[in-house]
Design an enzyme around this catalytic site. Structure first.
Site, mmCIF file in Angstrom:
data_model
loop_
_atom_site.group_PDB
_atom_site.id
_atom_site.type_symbol
_atom_site.label_atom_id
_atom_site.label_comp_id
_atom_site.label_asym_id
_atom_site.label_seq_id
_atom_site.Cartn_x
_atom_site.Cartn_y
_atom_site.Cartn_z
ATOM 1 N N ASP A 220 63.592 64.034 -91.699
ATOM 2 C CA ASP A 220 64.803 64.507 -92.243
ATOM 3 C C ASP A 220 64.315 65.735 -93.072
ATOM 4 O OD1 ASP A 220 67.713 64.097 -92.456
ATOM 5 O OD2 ASP A 220 67.244 64.390 -94.446
ATOM 6 N N ILE A 221 65.053 66.891 -93.138
ATOM 7 C CA ILE A 221 64.768 68.218 -94.070
ATOM 8 C C ILE A 221 65.435 67.636 -95.340
ATOM 9 C CG2 ILE A 221 65.197 70.361 -94.553
ATOM 10 C CD1 ILE A 221 65.118 70.736 -91.461
ATOM 11 N N GLU A 263 69.621 68.156 -88.851
ATOM 12 C CA GLU A 263 68.352 68.457 -89.434
ATOM 13 C C GLU A 263 67.454 67.170 -89.457
ATOM 14 O OE1 GLU A 263 71.014 66.908 -92.914
ATOM 15 O OE2 GLU A 263 71.312 68.229 -91.239
#
Length: 353
Positions: A220-221, A263
């Site tokens: 995950d960003i 994302e």
């Protein structure tokens, strides 16, 4: 008709029957897989086996958005530096010539008909035979084949035979490419979530039967909403594309990266034990951390959090449980300060690595 002539006639028919039977089996083999990389490997090894070659390579489209034909990394025997990109660009007159003359050509035949610059992508490979792959009236691949073992001459019959293989291969490559399109996220070039879930189920079943290793990485960003709010969605898309490109560059050919959510990403690592998966995860994390993503005059840096789970054949787990384990590890990475890899271990919680 003499007895010798009759025997030769029978032998000729028997060879034709054998060749046709072989082509039927080759057709079955090529059309049994829609995996693009596996299909290309099959095409190369079929050609090498049938013509007894030491070298074979195939120029194909690298991805959905490109018309250039790139020498696939599965090439065998050619002296090419690791990481070297060799391509036949869109608009190259070689493709036009092969389209108008879709048969096998020796290098010498092409030299007499085309300029040196046109042939540069393949000439220093010194192939003995160049064979186009075509489907729907489009050249979708170019086979480059080396000399047979012992430098024997490639006969007219050999050329006709490999041309028949190329027809089957061209159709198979076309079908596999269409499958790639329907299972790929167009923005990131990663696999779609539903394809990942289907593949994960198959891989888990295979691992249970054969007691093989399997790992997944959830990614995950970090702080992505703040990035979107501060720089806009176009910059957010640029970061997603850039992170995806880094992931694809860090994983092995047998691995699969997918876009799991906006994302959020997931990587499937068949045959990878925990230690190998951790190395890959760390390589991705460090690469993202060291990269600057730019759009117009703006530039940003981001980090990612990763959660990793490895399959234990002695511990029963279904696809959803396996994903949940990696997701729990990802949550611990987020809660523990972000920009880190956390490993989930059954009955022991998670550990940061």
């Amino acid at each position: 008709m003499s007895e010798v002539t009759q025997a030769e006639l029978i032998a000729g028919y028997e060879k034709k029957i054998f060749d046709l039977t072989q082509l039927i089996e080759i057709s079955k083999s090529l059309n049994s897989s829609l995996d693009y990389n596996a299909l290309i490997q099959s095409i190369l090894y079929i050609c090498m086996g049938q013509l007894k070659l030491l070298k074979a390579g195939l120029f194909v489209r690298r991805d959905i958005g490109s018309q250039d034909l790139v020498l696939h990394r599965s090439q065998v025997g050619f002296d090419i530096s690791p990481g070297e990109l060799r391509l036949i660009p869109e608009g190259n007159k070689l493709i036009d010539y092969l389209h108008d003359s879709p048969r096998s050509h020796s290098m010498q035949e092409l030299i007499t008909r085309l300029d040196e610059d046109v042939l540069k992508p393949i000439s220093d490979l010194e192939p003995s035979l160049i064979v186009p792959l075509r489907a729907k009236d489009v050249i979708n691949g170019v086979l480059v084949l080396g000399d047979p073992i012992g430098n024997q001459e490639i006969t007219r019959e050999d050329r006709e035979y490999v041309e028949s293989i190329a027809i089957l291969a061209g159709i198979a490559v076309h079908n596999a490419f269409l499958y790639e399109v329907t299972t790929t996220d167009m923005m990131t070039r990663l696999r779609l979530r539903h394809f990942f879930l289907d593949t994960l189920g198959s891989q888990l079943a295979l691992c249970r039967r054969n007691e093989q290793e399997l790992s997944i990485i959830m990614i995950d960003i970090d702080n992505f909403k703040s990035l979107n709010d501060g720089y806009g969605h176009l910059m957010g898309d640029e970061v997603i594309i850039g992170v995806s490109r880094i992931m694809l560059g860090c994983i092995r050919q047998t691995d699969m990266a997918a876009r799991y959510g906006g994302e959020e990403f997931v990587i499937l690592l068949p045959g990878a034990e925990e230690a190998v998966a951790v190395q890959i995860a760390e390589r991705i994390r460090q690469s993202v951390e060291q990269t600057s993503f730019s759009l117009d005059d703006a530039s940003v840096s981001v980090t990612i959090s990763l959660g990793l789970a490895s399959f234990d054949p002695l511990n029963e787990v279904n696809s959803q449980h396996f994903i949940d384990n990696a997701d729990q590890a990802l949550y611990r990475s987020k809660r523990g300060g972000k920009n880190r890899v956390t490993v989930y271990r059954p009955n022991k919680g998670e550990t940061n690595d």
